[in-house]
Scaffold this active site. Sequence first.
Site, PDB file in Angstrom:
ATOM      1  N   ASP A 182      -9.099  -0.057   1.979  1.00 55.74           N
ATOM      2  CA  ASP A 182      -9.064   0.262   0.551  1.00 55.74           C
ATOM      3  C   ASP A 182     -10.303  -0.257  -0.173  1.00 55.74           C
ATOM      4  OD1 ASP A 182      -6.716   1.446   1.046  1.00 55.74           O
ATOM      5  OD2 ASP A 182      -5.436   0.010   0.019  1.00 55.74           O
ATOM      6  N   ASP A 238       0.849  -1.189   0.000  1.00 57.32           N
ATOM      7  CA  ASP A 238       0.000   0.000   0.000  1.00 57.32           C
ATOM      8  C   ASP A 238       0.891   1.249   0.000  1.00 57.32           C
ATOM      9  OD1 ASP A 238      -2.541   1.435   0.314  1.00 57.32           O
ATOM     10  OD2 ASP A 238      -1.792   1.908   2.312  1.00 57.32           O
ATOM     11  N   THR A 266      -3.042   5.625  -3.791  1.00 56.96           N
ATOM     12  CA  THR A 266      -1.917   6.349  -3.179  1.00 56.96           C
ATOM     13  C   THR A 266      -0.605   6.077  -3.909  1.00 56.96           C
ATOM     14  OG1 THR A 266      -1.804   4.521  -1.610  1.00 56.96           O
ATOM     15  CG2 THR A 266      -2.925   6.500  -0.886  1.00 56.96           C
ATOM     16  N   THR A 267      -0.476   4.867  -4.481  1.00 53.71           N
ATOM     17  CA  THR A 267       0.733   4.556  -5.266  1.00 53.71           C
ATOM     18  C   THR A 267       0.642   5.257  -6.619  1.00 53.71           C
ATOM     19  OG1 THR A 267       0.725   2.394  -4.197  1.00 53.71           O
ATOM     20  CG2 THR A 267       2.209   2.671  -6.056  1.00 53.71           C
TER      21      THR A 267
END
Length: 527
Positions: free
Chosen positions: A396, A61, A94-95
Amino acid sequence: MSETKPSNYRSFKDKDKPVEVRLSNIIAAKAVGDAIRTSLGPKGMDKMIQTGSGEVVITNDGATILKHMSVLHPAAKMLVDLSAAQDVEAGDGTTSVVVIASALLSAAEKMLAKGVHPTTIAEAFQRAAIKSSEFLAEMSTEINLSDRDSLLRAASTSLNSKIVSQYSNLLAPIAVDAVLRVIDPATATNVDLKDIRIVKKVGGTIDDTELVDGLVLAQNVIKNSGGPTRMEKAKIGLIQFQLSPPKPDMENQIVVNDYRLMDKILKEERQYLLNMCKKIKKAGCNVLLIQKSILRDAVNDLSLHFLSKLKILVVKDIERDEIEFICKSTGCKPIADIESFSEDRLGSAELVDEVQTSGARVVKITGVKHIGKTVSILCRGANSLVLEEAERSLHDALCVIPGGGAPEIEVSQRLAECAKSLKGMEAQCFDAFANALEVIPITLSENAGLNPINIVTELRNRHALGEKTAGINVRKGTITNILEENVIQPLLVSTSAIELAAETVKMLLKIDDLLNNCRNSLKATHY
């Protein structure tokens, strides 16, 4: 003799220091992007992080990796904050947001080398991001929140990129049902994830994870004094004061010479605690939740003895950050003083029971009056590493973000078309922005062990032929219709990722000097 060009053809030539600062910022920010780029997508790699306290975290994550990274450069810290902002705004991606920002900075670096002014690049990128959001909105299809099957497909796709992907069939329905229980599908447009509480308990496997209508407490019932562990028709009181002898604010000692005075002091203490416990019982309370205290013992053995005699179930060490959720779930109000302990501040539930599952004990409060306002998920795992990753994956899935690369390629091609209608530097900047967006499908194919040149070329070709939903199928290693593969990507995640990345790149490009505040260190040397 060389011919001199007119001044209006002369490209922008900056001073040496701003160029160095800008380049330093871009290199530092790109380093952060490169560090987590391999974790993007269903076939992305995991990172093992050892924290300062010696704790080990295994995750893929993006937000978690960046949170635990020790980042010193101020520009690199901006990318860490960018990832956190994306987590708040859209829940996941987020990545992706850091990878996009890193690609945009690479594109900006090439434009700067050509002599384009940083402000021109920054503003053109901002306009390109707005255009991208418009294109994404055009290709999106609205999903009804009452359509459970579509939500299940989206949640399953989200979980497929996690370590706990083999449990997606179990965790996806839990995530979807949790969201549907705390919202009104007819009117809601978003969900407040604070209404969904994930309680982690080591023991058993992820298969034992369950959704609880009501409240789950990780703390145990106090039973060493012989009090009840199960209570039906519960009246719940949540206290923030201590059930222990009062202490003065200042440190002092009392010397007692006479044993009769000693008996009197002990008797007074006993009477003080008994009066408090009787007042609690008189209000009709039969379940008492006690907040953790840092000043003195929240509850002592004598008061626990009185409470057990009065048949009151006691749970202590309730954390401060749990108070709001408990109040919302049970309908009780926190009580800060014994004088204000009254029946109208109590919550109610059909059953409060301590249950043991897979070697661990938890307190379940079920049958609450305000059912539907909150919901709890009891998350189980063999060890803390698996458990923490399961919790992050559930978070998520509650927000859903799958991949596929289809939106990025489509927007990239639409922006490239748009660039043809523009003139001058802006056209070049739009083109650079369009090329930078291709980093997502390139990275997805690289991480899946596919040939990125072949895959992305084929993907471009399919989109040029009008197949808007063509995306990368990392399991089959080919280009397929991602809608048929049940890969549904929420619009908010893609739009916020592109907009936040463009804003961060704009901020970094507008920095032309790096100053240190040495005032504090100078003061230290003077004194």
